[in-house]
Design a protein around this motif. Structure first.
Motif, PDB file in Angstrom:
ATOM      1  N   ARG A 381       0.833  -1.207   0.000  1.00 17.53           N
ATOM      2  CA  ARG A 381       0.000   0.000   0.000  1.00 17.53           C
ATOM      3  C   ARG A 381       0.865   1.253   0.000  1.00 17.53           C
ATOM      4  O   ARG A 381       0.504   2.277  -0.596  1.00 17.53           O
ATOM      5  CB  ARG A 381      -0.927  -0.008   1.207  1.00 17.53           C
ATOM      6  CG  ARG A 381      -1.749   1.268   1.346  1.00 17.53           C
ATOM      7  CD  ARG A 381      -2.836   1.115   2.381  1.00 17.53           C
ATOM      8  NE  ARG A 381      -3.551   2.364   2.592  1.00 17.53           N
ATOM      9  CZ  ARG A 381      -4.739   2.456   3.175  1.00 17.53           C
ATOM     10  NH1 ARG A 381      -5.350   1.361   3.612  1.00 17.53           N
ATOM     11  NH2 ARG A 381      -5.321   3.625   3.330  1.00 17.53           N
ATOM     12  N   ALA A 382       2.023   1.196   0.642  1.00 16.18           N
ATOM     13  CA  ALA A 382       2.921   2.346   0.717  1.00 16.18           C
ATOM     14  C   ALA A 382       3.756   2.528  -0.546  1.00 16.18           C
ATOM     15  O   ALA A 382       4.537   3.486  -0.625  1.00 16.18           O
ATOM     16  CB  ALA A 382       3.839   2.203   1.934  1.00 16.18           C
ATOM     17  N   GLY A 383       3.627   1.627  -1.519  1.00 19.90           N
ATOM     18  CA  GLY A 383       4.388   1.762  -2.766  1.00 19.90           C
ATOM     19  C   GLY A 383       5.813   1.274  -2.668  1.00 19.90           C
ATOM     20  O   GLY A 383       6.641   1.581  -3.531  1.00 19.90           O
ATOM     21  N   ILE A 384       6.131   0.506  -1.636  1.00 19.05           N
ATOM     22  CA  ILE A 384       7.500   0.045  -1.386  1.00 19.05           C
ATOM     23  C   ILE A 384       7.728  -1.271  -2.116  1.00 19.05           C
ATOM     24  O   ILE A 384       6.987  -2.240  -1.921  1.00 19.05           O
ATOM     25  CB  ILE A 384       7.730  -0.132   0.127  1.00 19.05           C
ATOM     26  CG1 ILE A 384       7.615   1.222   0.833  1.00 19.05           C
ATOM     27  CG2 ILE A 384       9.085  -0.780   0.409  1.00 19.05           C
ATOM     28  CD1 ILE A 384       7.492   1.122   2.335  1.00 19.05           C
ATOM     29  N   GLY A 385       8.760  -1.322  -2.955  1.00 19.26           N
ATOM     30  CA  GLY A 385       9.062  -2.521  -3.722  1.00 19.26           C
ATOM     31  C   GLY A 385      10.244  -3.304  -3.212  1.00 19.26           C
ATOM     32  O   GLY A 385      10.489  -4.432  -3.658  1.00 19.26           O
ATOM     33  N   THR A 386      11.016  -2.726  -2.274  1.00 18.45           N
ATOM     34  CA  THR A 386      12.179  -3.414  -1.707  1.00 18.45           C
ATOM     35  C   THR A 386      12.224  -3.158  -0.211  1.00 18.45           C
ATOM     36  O   THR A 386      12.069  -2.003   0.219  1.00 18.45           O
ATOM     37  CB  THR A 386      13.497  -2.908  -2.337  1.00 18.45           C
ATOM     38  OG1 THR A 386      13.474  -3.146  -3.738  1.00 18.45           O
ATOM     39  CG2 THR A 386      14.700  -3.618  -1.726  1.00 18.45           C
TER      40      THR A 386
END
Length: 755
Positions: A381-386
């Motif tokens: 949801r926070a847009g974090i991919g790593t």
């Protein structure tokens, strides 16, 4: 009717300005004079008012004079101190100002004469009837916890030194509440001879401040002191950056100034004057409405809820260049038979825990599969991919880490490891640890990869936590690591660019930065062009039970400022590292937190899940940033002075490379706080005709004209040659500039035509 709230103690002052108050066009206020008038110089003392009424016992104390009883008709002068006893009161009238009633048991000191009438209230109270303020006049009253300035209104200020609490009550009119230390004299000193900027700043502050209206009061007590001081420091930092800035930068910083000032609404809420102040801590603003992802472990969700939660989480897009520190080390008795993490810093869970926030999930265990599942949904949801996970070497049980890799893969999230422990401090251990990491983890399909500085290939991303100096001892060990079949991209997590330029690391990742400023990101400017720069993003900082380094969140504005600084700190960063998703003991987390009677901090108006959405917005801003094309400039600075400073604070630059340097060494050549490259030598050497020289390169956006500044000592001459680097070994001279010894220590600005 709202509850009356008790707000934070301020060491500095809190400015209160009437809505209609405008800066005086003819005469600017001055600070209190540093030296009081000498004894016997009565005729030269500035008169500021006259005693119009006396009742009971009161004394006047003038600098270098004995105390005398206050009598009707006494002249009141600048720096006079009036003290009233329990039965005493004094009324002072001042031409063009109005009437000031000094209450019993009060101590007040008058400031200098001028367009601004100033009083310093040490204890007691003052009733101000300033309806007679003349045009161009203003009035300010300071206490140890606030400063009140008005025009055309009636109000009362009291201060109790025992409780360190001040109260402002408005009888008639309305005032604007501003953070401490932003009085006109302070702003004027910060801006220098810039009256138009001063007017613009004051106007912006008045338009965006908290309004205290007729019949309302505000109470300043010992609960939120750090919050308002932080706002004040940030406002003054912006104000100091305005002189000399481009019109576009001024507009952007004025807008930021207003946003900062609006953030005081979460600390300063006017209340009904007739209510009694509450001793309870101020409640947070209600959370804004949000679509909250369901928790898989919630039995009320029903059949199929876990799958619906997964589908909803996967509907959010992520990017692998948006990373976050993730800490899987929390434990609780329900899952693990003991508390771990929550008991740090002397906390005693469950009564107390090592955070000034309360997690929405409670004092959870990172081993709880439902917790891990929920975390992955929030991470997406926070847009974090790593996510970047601390790793303490081959000796730790890797089963939990393997499970985390598998879960993250299901949510299409990559994991990078950050080497901590012995190998992050001892270069001799690092090659063995890296070899193990590459074999056991880097072969997994969702191990994070990034382009290294060696070539264009993507390589496994490995962080090394805070490798200590001297950095040259790391270089040979890293050469050993480079013999691995798949050489990793090694990024030092710290602040010193020498880890790259001398230690051989591929890049630098900044750690969490308490009380960050723009200069906190200057390390990125000193990295070679091919190096990886990973700036940190910290929503706030609140180490448990520590107030010294607390950094307020300002409703997400702290994140906006830091990402702007990061993007302006160098050539394009390789990725953005949020510090952190869930570091609760340092208060840097964006993981949802709830308002609690047992934890003093919450997320304010953003609500429990607000920082997840704020991070997604920030990620979008970072990913959509389109930097201008850049060109490289070479500077050759030669000086026979004791010092010469080349200023670059009017230029967005990065990629600094020291080509050649005499004393001082390159590591001491740049001052990030002043944006200056400094060439200096001992004074005696300069007097004997010695010289110093530096040659360095930077990258700058392609533009027609750049402006640089030169400051030098009073001896000798300093010359600057500026070249455009066309290609390796090919230079085009753009400008030659020289200052002689007759021009003094002021800044001389000169332009360089690039195109």
């Amino acid at each position: 009717m709202k509850r009356c709230l008790v707000y934070g103690t301020l060491l500095a002052t809190l400015a209160v300005l009437l809505l209609s108050c405008a800066p005086d066009e003819s005469e600017r206020e001055t600070e209190l004079p540093p030296v009081p008038p000498a004894a016997g110089s009565e005729q030269t003392i500035d008169l500021v008012g006259e005693v119009a009424f006396v009742e009971g016992s009161a004394r006047r104390i003038r600098p270098d004079h004995d105390a005398t009883d206050v009598v009707l008709g006494d002249a009141v002068a600048a720096l006079d101190r009036i003290e009233t006893d329990d039965d005493g009161s004094v009324e002072v009238t001042s031409e063009g100002v109005g009437r000031l009633l000094i209450r019993p048991s009060t101590t007040v000191i008058f400031g200098p004469a001028g367009s601004t009438f100033q009083m310093n209230l040490r204890e007691g109270g003052i009733l101000v009837r300033a309806g007679g303020l003349a045009s161009g006049r203003s009035l300010e009253i300071a206490t140890p916890t606030l400063q009140a300035g008005v025009r055309g209104t009636e109000f009362e200020v009291t201060h109790d030194p025992e409780s360190d609490t001040s109260i402002v009550s408005v009888v008639e009119g309305s005032v604007v509440i501003l953070p401490p230390g932003v009085r006109t004299s302070t702003l004027s000193a910060a801006l220098g001879d810039e009256p138009e900027l001063l007017d613009r700043v004051r106007s912006t502050l008045q338009e965006t401040g908290v309004v205290l209206r007729e019949g309302e009061e505000i109470v300043i007590g010992p609960n939120q002191r750090e919050e308002l001081e932080e706002v004040a420091g940030s406002i003054l930092e912006i104000v100091r950056s305005l002189p000399g800035a481009s019109p576009e930068s001024v507009e952007a910083r004025i807008e930021e100034l207003g946003a900062l000032n609006r953030s005081t609404a979460q600390f300063l809420e006017p209340t009904g004057a007739q209510e009694q102040p509450s001793t309870e801590p101020p409640p947070s603003a209600p959370p804004i409405a949000q679509s909250e992802p369901p928790t898989p472990s919630d039995p009320s969700i029903g059949v199929g809820a876990a799958e619906r939660a997964y589908v909803e989480a996967m509907s959010y897009s992520v990017d692998r260049r948006i990373a976050a520190m993730y800490y899987p080390w929390y434990r609780n008795p329900e899952t693990d038979s003991l508390y771990v993490g929550w008991d740090d810093w002397g906390a005693d869970p469950p009564a107390t825990w090592a955070s000034d926030f309360e997690p929405m999930l409670g004092l959870y265990s990172s081993n709880d599969p439902d917790v891990r599942e929920q975390h992955m949904q929030w991470i997406r949801r926070a847009g974090i991919g790593t996510i970047v996970v601390p790793w303490f070497g081959p000796g730790e049980d890797s089963s939990e880490l393997v499970e985390l890799f598998d879960l993250a893969a299901r949510y299409e999230v990559d994991i990078a490891l950050r080497v901590e422990g012995d190998a992050s401090e001892r270069p001799s251990l690092l090659p063995r640890w890296i070899d193990y990491l590459l074999r056991e983890f880097a072969t997994r399909p969702n191990y994070a990869h990034l382009r290294s500085s060696v070539d264009a290939d993507t390589r496994p991303l490995v962080f090394v936590f805070s490798p200590p100096a001297p950095f040259d001892r790391w270089f040979d060990r890293l050469e050993t690591v480079r013999t691995q079949p798949e050489y990793p991209a090694l990024v030092a997590a710290g602040f010193d660019p020498l880890a790259v330029t001398e230690g051989g690391f591929d890049g630098l990742a900044l750690l969490a930065i308490p009380r960050a400023t723009e200069s906190s990101y200057a390390s990125g400017r000193l990295l070679p062009p091919a190096a990886l720069f990973v700036p940190s993003l910290t929503p706030g900082f609140a180490r448990y039970a520590e107030v010294e380094n607390r950094t307020l969140r300002f409703g997400g504005l702290q994140m906006d400022r830091q990402v702007a600084w990061a993007l302006n700190s160098s050539a394009p960063p390789a990725m953005l590292l949020l510090t952190s998703f869930n570091r609760w003991d340092e208060g840097t987390q964006i993981e949802p937190a709830v308002e609690s009677d047992r934890a003093p901090l919450d997320y304010g108006s953003l609500g429990p899940l607000g920082y997840l959405d704020k991070m997604r917005e920030t990620a979008r801003e970072f990913l959509e940033w389109n930097p201008a094309p850049r060109t490289r400039l070479r500077f050759v600075v030669r000086s026979t002075s004791d010092f010469a400073e080349l200023r670059l604070d009017r230029v967005s630059w990065g990629g600094a490379v020291i080509v050649e340097a005499t004393d001082p060494p390159a590591s001491e050549f740049f001052n990030p706080d002043t944006n200056m490259f400094v060439s200096e030598q001992p004074l005696q050497r300069a007097e004997e005709g010695g010289s110093v020289s530096h040659t360095f390169e930077i990258s700058v956006p392609v533009a027609e004209v750049f402006e640089f500044g030169l400051v030098k000592g009073g001896l000798g001459t300093t010359s600057v040659e500026v070249y455009r680097v066309e290609e390796v070994g090919v230079l085009t001279l753009l400008r030659e500039f020289e200052r002689g010894e007759t021009l003094g220590l002021d800044v001389t600005w000169f332009e360089v035509q690039v195109q």
